[in-house]
Design an enzyme around this catalytic site. Sequence first.
Site, PDB file in Angstrom:
ATOM      1  N   HIS A   1      15.766  30.928  19.888  1.00  0.00           N
ATOM      2  CA  HIS A   1      16.627  30.997  18.806  1.00  0.00           C
ATOM      3  C   HIS A   1      16.140  32.337  17.796  1.00  0.00           C
ATOM      4  CE1 HIS A   1      18.539  29.555  14.988  1.00  0.00           C
ATOM      5  NE2 HIS A   1      17.651  29.926  14.353  1.00  0.00           N
TER       6      HIS A   1
ATOM      7  N   ALA B   1      50.059  49.099  34.928  1.00  0.00           N
ATOM      8  CA  ALA B   1      49.046  48.272  35.313  1.00  0.00           C
ATOM      9  C   ALA B   1      49.535  47.119  35.789  1.00  0.00           C
ATOM     10  CB  ALA B   1      48.145  48.074  33.895  1.00  0.00           C
ATOM     11  N   VAL B   2      50.239  46.948  37.219  1.00  0.00           N
ATOM     12  CA  VAL B   2      50.845  45.691  37.581  1.00  0.00           C
ATOM     13  C   VAL B   2      50.080  45.073  38.736  1.00  0.00           C
ATOM     14  CG1 VAL B   2      52.955  45.976  36.607  1.00  0.00           C
ATOM     15  CG2 VAL B   2      52.531  47.064  38.955  1.00  0.00           C
ATOM     16  N   GLY B   3      48.541  45.504  38.767  1.00  0.00           N
ATOM     17  CA  GLY B   3      48.121  44.873  40.060  1.00  0.00           C
ATOM     18  C   GLY B   3      47.616  46.235  40.945  1.00  0.00           C
ATOM     19  N   ARG B   4      47.068  45.708  42.034  1.00  0.00           N
ATOM     20  CA  ARG B   4      46.595  46.731  43.332  1.00  0.00           C
ATOM     21  C   ARG B   4      46.887  46.175  44.358  1.00  0.00           C
ATOM     22  NH1 ARG B   4      43.143  50.323  41.192  1.00  0.00           N
ATOM     23  NH2 ARG B   4      42.242  50.837  43.113  1.00  0.00           N
TER      24      ARG B   4
ATOM     25  N   ALA C   1      49.877  42.487  31.606  1.00  0.00           N
ATOM     26  CA  ALA C   1      49.215  41.946  30.633  1.00  0.00           C
ATOM     27  C   ALA C   1      47.866  41.628  31.371  1.00  0.00           C
ATOM     28  CB  ALA C   1      49.555  41.156  29.585  1.00  0.00           C
TER      29      ALA C   1
END
Length: 478
Positions: A451, A276-279, A189
């Site tokens: 604005h 997708a657990v990192g690189r 995540a």
Amino acid sequence: MSQKFDVVVIGAGPGGYVAAIRAAQLGLKTACIEKYIGKEGKVALGGTCLNVGCIPSKALLDSSYKYHEAKEAFKVHGIEAKGVTIDVPAMVARKANIVKNLTGGIATLFKANGVTSFEGHGKLLANKQVEVTGLDGKTQVLEAENVIIASGSRPVEIPPAPLTDDIIVDSTGALEFQAVPKKLGVIGAGVIGLELGSVWARLGAEVTVLEALDKFLPAADEQIAKEALKVLTKQGLNIRLGARVTASEVKKKQVTVTFTDANGEQKETFDKLIVAVGRRPVTTDLLAADSGVTLDERGFIYVDDHCKTSVPGVFAIGDVVRGAMLAHKASEEGVMVAERIAGHKAQMNYDLIPSVIYTHPEIAWVGKTEQTLKAEGVEVNVGTFPFAASGRAMAANDTTGLVKVIADAKTDRVLGVHVIGPSAAELVQQGAIGMEFGTSAEDLGMMVFSHPTLSEALHEAALAVNGHAIHIANRKKR
């Protein structure tokens, strides 16, 4: 006879190609080596970011969000869109065309700036020599006064979920789905898992995200992370915290994942699974034994604050060294190193590197979190402003989220800006600019903001730090 260069760059990703261009701009004879083969079977410049990372994922995120808007959000604007469908192959083809145009653009920039490009694998030898093994297997050696290593990173693979051709994929494979999976699993995540999960959830997939940590987005400010978890869950992402994957089995075009959580062992079956657990840094066959360059205990090339390695004249930048694995960090390190080689005294402020998660709403921050500052014993004042009170956000029907400004209680200096909401990536950069010049919350509060704009949320949050917000009730008046 070997060719001689002032600078040889190994890798043409966001760190390497930027370093090469800046070095050439400074009058240095520069070469850049790249081996990545793109979809067309040719060497493609740009690295992971441009080819299979930052850019293609944003293309899919934008396409999928437009589909979501057409189906779910147009009606509130009085626009009726019937029979809205998604052509996934066309969406993926659009993404590929964007990548093709950008990679070609880098080649054009190399030519315009006089950078010599070599296609093949670069390896650092002793005495700042670089061996280039071409695509045809032939080798040549380049002589360099300075070498910049920018070899990047690759996705981490895990034993419980080995990659397959099309069922269990990494982030690269997840960009190439030709149909929307009915059930999609995502391991991790983090930034990549949440972004890719969001893409396919918007298109109709039932998405489950398995995160081993018990805490959601631990690097983010806790208030922002809590809001993000609530929003993403409401959007349909089933985020399971404390879920450790122990095994997977592919059978009949599906994968069954076994994981443990607070309730014991669980099983879920998916049509696709994204890991997708990192690189991890790319250093395979990068350094000869006598190159002199050393790695740290995690496999990154050891460098100092100016990206110098253990060998004089050899530098390393980007994902292959310590710190955040972010394209913009790599690019600015590339500029810094090129300028220092040219004799300038360039510096880089590692405390002000913005982080962004391109979900919708976007999540972005720069500086320190409230929990980090409190742990360090720093007294802070905090101001927040919800987009629900922003006229511009209301006009766009995009009112989820808030801006948070954290300032030192004694000096009023802004120490962190955190945003979840529309255009968070752009808004946080305004905070970064101010923080680079030592802005106080009062300084931001005294500025005139156009604005109506989303930027006014940053203005109001800065005012709220000292109890001066106009368009919300102040919790504390100072």
